[in-house]
Design an enzyme around this catalytic site. Structure first.
Site, PDB file in Angstrom:
ATOM      1  N   HIS A  80      -6.152  -7.407  -0.502  1.00  0.00           N
ATOM      2  CA  HIS A  80      -6.595  -5.992  -0.724  1.00  0.00           C
ATOM      3  C   HIS A  80      -5.900  -5.625  -2.037  1.00  0.00           C
ATOM      4  O   HIS A  80      -4.907  -5.852  -2.423  1.00  0.00           O
ATOM      5  CB  HIS A  80      -5.834  -4.983   0.320  1.00  0.00           C
ATOM      6  CG  HIS A  80      -6.271  -5.433   1.898  1.00  0.00           C
ATOM      7  ND1 HIS A  80      -5.831  -6.364   2.440  1.00  0.00           N
ATOM      8  CD2 HIS A  80      -7.448  -4.849   2.563  1.00  0.00           C
ATOM      9  CE1 HIS A  80      -6.591  -6.631   3.691  1.00  0.00           C
ATOM     10  NE2 HIS A  80      -7.616  -5.777   3.588  1.00  0.00           N
ATOM     11  N   HIS A 133       0.849  -1.200  -0.159  1.00  0.00           N
ATOM     12  CA  HIS A 133      -0.073   0.244   0.013  1.00  0.00           C
ATOM     13  C   HIS A 133       1.064   1.411   0.042  1.00  0.00           C
ATOM     14  O   HIS A 133       0.352   2.248   0.302  1.00  0.00           O
ATOM     15  CB  HIS A 133      -0.720  -0.158   1.092  1.00  0.00           C
ATOM     16  CG  HIS A 133      -1.971  -1.057   1.260  1.00  0.00           C
ATOM     17  ND1 HIS A 133      -2.731  -1.219   0.012  1.00  0.00           N
ATOM     18  CD2 HIS A 133      -2.369  -1.959   2.065  1.00  0.00           C
ATOM     19  CE1 HIS A 133      -3.568  -1.940   0.283  1.00  0.00           C
ATOM     20  NE2 HIS A 133      -3.309  -2.830   1.654  1.00  0.00           N
TER      21      HIS A 133
HETATM   22 ZN   LIG Z   1      -4.014  -7.334   2.489  1.00  0.00          ZN
HETATM   23 ZN   LIG Z   2      -4.058  -7.268  -4.490  1.00  0.00          ZN
END
Ligand SMILES: [Zn+2]
Ligand SMILES: [Zn+2]
Ligand SMILES: [Zn+2]
Lengths: 438, 559
Positions: A153, A112
Site C-alpha cells: 500500500h 498510513h
Molecule cells: Zn500494506
Molecule cells: Zn508503500
C-alpha cells in the site's frame, strides 16, 4: 555454528494480547508463525543476532512527530506505544552501535498515520517510523534519512509527515493507487515546495513479480539514494506484495524480498503490513532477517513455490520500465509543487482525509511558510467528524529564529482568538511540545 | 536415608542424609581416568558407616557425558536430517556422517514435502559398512509432527544400537538445537550405558537396594533406568548440584544471587522469589546449543586457581588456570596465593606464594602486598560486574505481550549466597563490593553432594494442539492424537499436567512433593478468509526443580 556477517538486533513484539478484532487481518496470528519459524530456524542462536525487548514510547515521543487531537491518549493504545517503542529500540541499537543493523518485527503497523491524527487509518494510528526518526533526531542531532517503503500500500502517512522535509527522502513502491487502498501515491506527488523531489512514488501494476520490484529498486531507488547521501536508510518493510497476500494483487516472493533487502542494505527495517500469515510471513521475515544479517538465504522459499506460475507478464515488464524512466526524470527535474496556492507567503493545500478503520472524515488545511532561511513553519487547521476545529503548528528541525517566533505567535494568537478547540505546538528547535484546549 | 554423590572436577563428594541431618560424608580426590572408581570408593565409605540397606535413594551427579563430549571420545553418529525451506541444514552439520534428505513440515505440522526414504537407504548402508551403530534422525518442525522422524527410525531399526529422534527431547522449537541434542545423545549412548551397567553392578556388590537416580542440568533427577535412553540429559549437571545444595541448606525465599567460587571458575545463579531460574531454551556444550533444559547459570574464569597477570597498568585474575597455586607447588601465582599472603587464608606453603607474587610485582615496580590486594580486588570486581550484567540481562529478556511488558516482574536480589573453596575467605571482601547481604552457608564444603541427594525429579512437557487440523501432540512423551474442534485451553492445561504426572508415575519417580506448574498457556484464534477455523493452543508444564521437603528440615541451617 552460524555467525552473522552483519550483527543484527531484532525487536520481536507480536503483541499477543491485542487485536482490532479476532478476525481482523491485523491480528495476533500475524506474527505467531513468524515466531515459530524464527525459533525453529534458531535465528536467535546465530552469533551476532540478538533479540531485544522493545522500549515504550511516551506521549512526548509521539508529539514530536504528530499532532494528535484531542490528545495522544485518545488516539493510541499501549500496543501502539510499544510498537513505536520497538522501532525506537531498533534505531537505538544501530545508533549506539550495539549492532550494525536492526529489524523491528512489531505490530500494529504505522505507515498510513499522517502528520495530523484523529484516529486510525488503514490499521495505523501513529507512524512508528516517524516517531522513531524524530526520536533519533532529537537524541543524535540532524540526520539525513532515506525511507524506502516496500509495503504494497502507498505509504501515504509517511509521505504526509515528511512532505515538507528536504532532509527525509521518502520513496514508496506500491501497487498502483488506482487498484488499491489508499488510492494515492502517483509519480507527480513529489513533496512540498521546500522539499521537491524528496518524496518519490513508484506505483507498480498488479501482478508485478520479483523482476519488476528488483528493476525498480536498481533503476530508481538505488540511484536516488545515491544522490541523496543519507546518514541512515530505513525500510518500511511491509510484506503484503507477496503473491499469496489476501488483500493485494502483487506477485512478489520471499526470495524477491530477501534480494531487495540485500540490495537496499537498510540500517533499520520496521515491519509494516503483510497478511498472508501462514504462507508468506514466516518465510519473508526469515528471508529478511538472514539477508540483513548477511547470511545465506538461498534455501528460503515458500512451500510449493513455483516462480513460473507467478511471473509477471511481458506487458507488465514493459509498463514498469516506462514508469520507472518517467519517474526518474520527474524526480530529478520536478516541474513544481503540485496542487496548492501561495497565500501571503504561505504555500497552502487543502485535504480531505478518511480514517477507514475508525470511520472519521477530516478536513484539513496545511500551510508552509515560504521562508528564505529555513524549511519554514508548518501550520495545520483541521476539523473532523470527531473533533471541532483544531490547530497544529510546527517550527521544524533547523527552523530560523523568525520561523520559531512565528510558530509561537500563531500558537498564542490561536489561543486568544478562541476559534480552535485543541491546539498543539511542536518546537523542534527548543525541543518543546505544548498542547492547549480552548 | 538419601545418599548423594557429586563427582566434581577436583573432588568427589558423598553425603548420607537421614531424617535428622547429615549422617556421613566423604570427600576424596576424583580419579579422572576412572570416574567409576571414585564413585565406588565414595559409596564404600558411606556404606561402611551406615550399612548397605539404610540407603533408600542414591543420586549421582557425574561429568561422564560432559567429558565424553568435550574430549571427543564419544561414538560417531549417523545423522539424517531434513530441513525443507529455511536455513540450509548444512549449517548444523555434526561430524562426518551427516546427510540431508528432501522432506518438509511446516509450522502447523503439515507435511509440505515427503521425506525421501529411498535416498536414505544407500546412505545408511554406507554408514553401517563403516561401523556406525548410533544414529540420529531429525526433521524441521518434528515437534509439530513426528511422522517423518518415526519413518526414519523404522528404516534404521535393524541397523542400529541406538536411534535418537529429535522430538523425543523437548517440545520446544529449535532445529539446530534438536540436531545437536539428538546427535550428542547417540554419541554418548554407549559410554553412558556401560557406566550405568558398572554402577548397577557396584551397587549390587555392596549389597545396596537403593533406587538409583542421576542429576540433570535443570537441577532435577531422573531414574538411572530412564537416563539410559536419554543420556544427554545428564550433561553439565555440575552447577545444578551446587545450586540445589544451596536450596537444601538455606531457606531462600527472596530474590538472590548464588555464587559458587571454585578452583577455575565462579558459577553464578539467580533466584527469583527463592526459585532458581531455568534456561528453557537449553544449555550449550562444546560450542553447540542444545534443547537440554538447565538452570540458568553463568560462569566466569575467576576461581582460586586462576592465574594472576601483572602489567604496569593493571593486575588481573583469570580467566586461565595454569596449574595449582604456588603455595601447592604450581608454576604461577594465583588468587589463592594472593589470599595467602594477605593472611586471609592459610594454604600450603605461604613462602612460595610470597616469592611468586614478589617476582611478578618487582618486574613491574610494585610491592607484593600491592599486587595481592589489587588481584583480590580485581577478582571481586569481576564477579560483581558479571553478576550485575547477568541480572540486567534477565530483566531485559524479551516479552511478547503488552501485559508482560507493563507488568514484567524485575528480579532485584537482596542476598548473595557464596559457596565453594574460597567462599569464606572472600566473603568479607565480597560484602564490601556488594550492597546485598552476603551469606556463607555453614555446610558449603559438601553442599553439592547434599544438593544431589535431596534433588527431586523434574520433567517438562509441551503440548501443542491445533483444533483446525484436529491434531494434538506432546512430543517428549511421544503422544499424538486427534482432538475435537471444541478443545479448550483449560482442557489442554489439564491434559498436559495429567500426562506429566502419569509419566512420572510410570518411571517410578517419587512424585510426593513434585508440584506441577504451568509455565506457558496460550491460545490463538486461527482465521481463514474471514472465518474462525479453530485455535492454536500451546501449553508448557513442568515440575519445578526443588529439594525433598521431608529431608530439607534435617539439613537446613539458619543462614
Ligand atoms: Zn500494506
Ligand atoms: Zn508503500
Ligand atoms: Zn525560517
Amino acid at each position: 555454528m552460524l555467525k552473522a556477517r552483519q550483527p543484527l538486533g531484532i525487536v520481536f513484539f507480536p503483541a499477543y494480547d491485542w487485536a482490532i478484532s479476532p478476525t481482523h487481518p491485523e491480528r495476533q496470528e500475524r506474527l505467531l508463525y513468524t515466531q515459530d519459524q524464527l525459533r525453529e530456524e534458531g535465528v536467535f542462536d546465530i552469533g551476532g543476532i540478538t533479540e531485544l525487548k522493545p522500549d515504550l514510547a511516551t506521549a512526548e515521543d509521539v508529539l514530536r512527530a504528530h499532532f494528535c487531537f484531542p490528545d495522544v491518549a485518545s488516539v493510541t493504545t499501549t500496543s501502539h506505544l510499544i510498537s513505536a517503542g520497538g522501532a525506537i529500540r531498533a534505531a537505538r541499537t544501530v545508533l549506539e552501535k550495539e549492532a550494525k543493523r536492526a529489524f523491528a518485527l512489531v505490530r500494529p503497523p504505522g505507515h498510513h498515520a499522517m502528520k495530523v491524527v484523529h484516529g486510525a487509518r488503514g490499521f495505523c494510528n501513529i507512524n512508528i517510523e516517524a516517531v522513531m526518526i524524530e526520536w533519533l533526531r532529537d537524541h543524535y542531532g540532524p540526520l539525513r534519512v532515506a525511507i524506502v517503503d516496500t509495503d504494497c500500500h502507498h505509504g501515504d502517512g509517511t509521505q504526509d509527515v515528511y512532505w515538507n522535509d528536504p532532509d527525509t527522502l521518502f520513496i514508496s513502491l506500491h501497487q498502483d493507487g488506482r487498484t488499491l487502498y489508499p488510492g494515492t501515491g502517483f509519480p507527480l506527488e513529489l513533496g512540498g515546495p521546500k522539499a521537491l523531489g524528496a518524496t518519490v512514488n513508484i506505483p507498480l501494476p498488479p501482478g508485478t513479480s520479483d523482476e519488476g520490484f528488483l528493476f525498480a529498486m536498481r533503476e530508481v531507488v538505488m540511484p536516488l539514494i545515491e544522490d541523496f547521501k543519507p546518514d541512515l536508510i530505513i525500510n518500511s518493510a511491509g510484506q503484503d506484495n507477496h503473491f499469496s497476500d489476501p488483500i493485494t494483487d502483487m506477485a512478489f516472493s520471499a526470495q524477491g524480498y530477501a534480494q531487495l533487502t540485500e540490495l537496499l542494505g537498510a540500517d533499520i527495517a520496521v515491519l509494516e503490513g503483510g497478511y498472508a500469515i501462514q504462507g508468506a510471513l514466516p518465510y519473508v521475515n526469515l528471508g529478511l532477517v538472514l539477508s540483513m544479517a548477511g547470511l545465506d538465504y538461498s534455501h528460503v522459499r515458500e512451500p510449493g513455490f513455483d516462480a513460473a506460475a507467478v511471473r509477471q507478464s511481458a506487458q507488465v515488464t514493459e509498463y514498469i520500465e516506462d514508469v520507472c524512466r518517467d519517474i526518474l526524470k520527474e524526480v530529478r527535474h520536478p516541474r513544481g509543487p503540485g496542487k496548492g496556492d501561495v497565500v501571503a507567503g504561505w504555500f497552502t493545500r487543502r485535504k480531505t482525509l478518511y480514517y477507514d478503520t475508525d470511520a472519521i472524515t477530516e478536513y484539513q488545511t496545511e500551510a508552509v511558510r515560504l521562508c528564505d532561511h529555513c524549511r519554514g513553519v508548518v501550520k495545520y487547521e483541521t476539523e473532523s467528524t470527531r473533533n471541532p476545529l483544531c490547530l497544529g503548528v510546527e517550527a521544524p528541525v533547523g527552523a530560523c529564529p523568525a520561523c520559531v517566533e512565528e510558530a509561537y505567535r500563531i500558537y498564542e494568537a490561536g489561543q486568544i482568538k478562541g476559534e480552535y478547540r485543541h491546539l498543539q505546538l511542536i518546537d523542534r528547535v527548543g525541543k518543546i511540545t505544548s498542547t492547549y484546549t480552548g | 536415608m538419601l545418599c548423594g554423590i557429586d563427582v566434581g572436577g577436583t573432588h568427589t563428594d558423598a553425603v548420607l542424609i537421614g531424617p535428622h541431618g547429615v549422617v556421613a560424608c566423604a570427600k576424596l580426590p576424583t580419579n579422572h581416568d576412572d570416574l567409576l572408581a571414585s564413585i565406588r570408593e565414595a559409596l564404600a565409605s558411606i556404606v561402611a558407616v551406615a550399612g548397605p540397606t539404610a540407603i533408600s535413594r542414591l543420586t549421582l551427579s557425574t561429568t561422564l557425558t560432559t567429558n565424553a563430549i568435550i574430549e571427543g571420545t564419544a561414538d560417531p553418529v549417523g545423522v539424517l536430517v531434513s530441513g525443507g525451506p529455511g536455513i540450509d541444514p548444512e549449517a548444523y552439520r555434526m561430524g562426518g556422517h551427516y546427510h540431508v534428505l528432501d522432506g518438509a513440515i511446516d509450522h502447523r505440522g503439515r507435511q509440505t514435502g515427503a521425506i525421501d526414504l529411498a535416498a536414505a537407504r544407500p546412505v545408511i548402508d554406507a554408514w553401517a559398512a563403516a561401523g556406525v551403530r548410533a544414529f540420529a534422525a531429525v526433521t524441521k518442525f518434528s515437534t509439530r509432527c513426528p511422522d517423518q522422524e518415526l519413518a526414519l527410525k523404522a528404516l534404521l531399526a535393524d541397523r542400529s544400537d541406538c536411534v535418537s529422534l529429535g522430538h523425543e527431547f523437548s517440545g520446544r522449537l529449535g532445529f539446530g538445537r534438536r540436531i545437536a541434542t539428538a546427535c550428542l545423545n547417540s554419541a554418548v549412548w554407549r559410554v553412558y550405558n556401560r557406566f550405568c551397567d558398572a554402577v548397577e553392578q557396584s551397587v549390587a556388590e555392596l549389597g545396596m537396594t537403593a533406587a538409583l537416580n542421576v542429576l540433570k542440568a535443570d537441577g532435577g533427577t531422573m531414574p538411572l533406568s530412564v537416563s539410559r535412553t536419554l543420556p544427554v540429559q545428564s550433561i553439565l549437571s555440575g552447577p545444578a548440584a551446587s545450586v540445589m545444595g544451596i536450596i537444601a541448606v538455606c531457606d531462600i525465599a527472596e530474590d538472590s544471587i548464588i555464587l559458587d567460587i571454585g578452583g577455575t571458575t565462579t558459577d553464578i545463579a539467580v533466584f527469583a522469589a527463592g526459585a532458581p531460574l531455568i534456561e528453557n531454551e537449553g544449555i550449550a556444550i562444546a560450542g553447540r546449543s542444545t534443547l537440554v533444559r538447565a538452570l540458568r547459570t553463568r560462569s566466569i574464569g575467576v576461581g582460586g586457581d586462576s592465574a594472576i597477570s601483572v602489567s604496569r597498568q593493571a593486575v588481573e585474575v583469570g580467566p586461565r588456570r595454569l596449574g595449582p597455586p604456588m603455595a601447592l607447588g604450581g608454576p604461577v601465582p594465583t588468587l589463592v596465593d594472593a589470599l595467602n599472603i594477605q593472611n586471609v587464608i592459610a594454604v600450603g606453603d605461604p613462602r612460595a606464594s610470597y616469592q611468586g607474587i614478589l617476582a611478578v610485582a618487582a618486574a613491574n615496580g610494585f610491592e607484593p602486598e600491592e599486587v595481592a590486594e589489587a588481584a583480590i580486588l580485581n577478582a571481586v570486581n569481576q564477579i560483581r560486574s558479571e553478576v550485575a550484567a547477568f541480572v540486567r540481562e534477565i530483566n531485559d529478556r524479551p516479552v511478547y505481550t503488552i501485559f508482560e511488558l507493563l507488568e514484567g516482574r524485575q528480579v532485584r536480589p537482596t542476598r548473595v549466597y557464596v559457596m565453594g573453596g574460597p567462599a569464606l575467605a572472600l566473603s568479607a571482601l565480597l560484602q564490601d563490593a556488594f550492597s546485598e547481604e552476603v551469606v556463607v552457608p555453614e555446610s558449603f564444603a559438601v553442599a553439592n553432594a547434599i544438593g544431589a541427594a535431596l534433588a527431586r525429579p523434574t520433567f517438562s512437557v509441551e503440548l501443542f494442539a491445533d483444533t483446525a487440523s484436529g491434531r494434538l501432540t506432546i512430543p517428549s512423551l511421544g503422544i499424538t492424537r486427534q482432538v475435537a474442534d471444541n478443545y479448550s485451553p483449560a482442557a489442554a492445561e489439564g491434559e498436559a499436567a495429567t500426562c506429566l504426572r502419569d509419566y512420572l508415575a510410570s518411571i517410578g519417580a517419587e512424585v510426593e512433593d513434585a508440584p506441577i506448574e504451568t509455565v506457558e498457556l496460550s491460545s490463538f484464534p486461527m482465521v481463514e478468509g474471514q472465518c474462525l477455523v479453530g485455535h492454536n493452543i500451546r501449553v508448557a508444564c513442568q515440575v519445578r526443580p526443588g529439594v525433598s521437603a521431608a529431608y530439607k528440615q534435617a539439613v537446613s541451617k539458619s543462614c
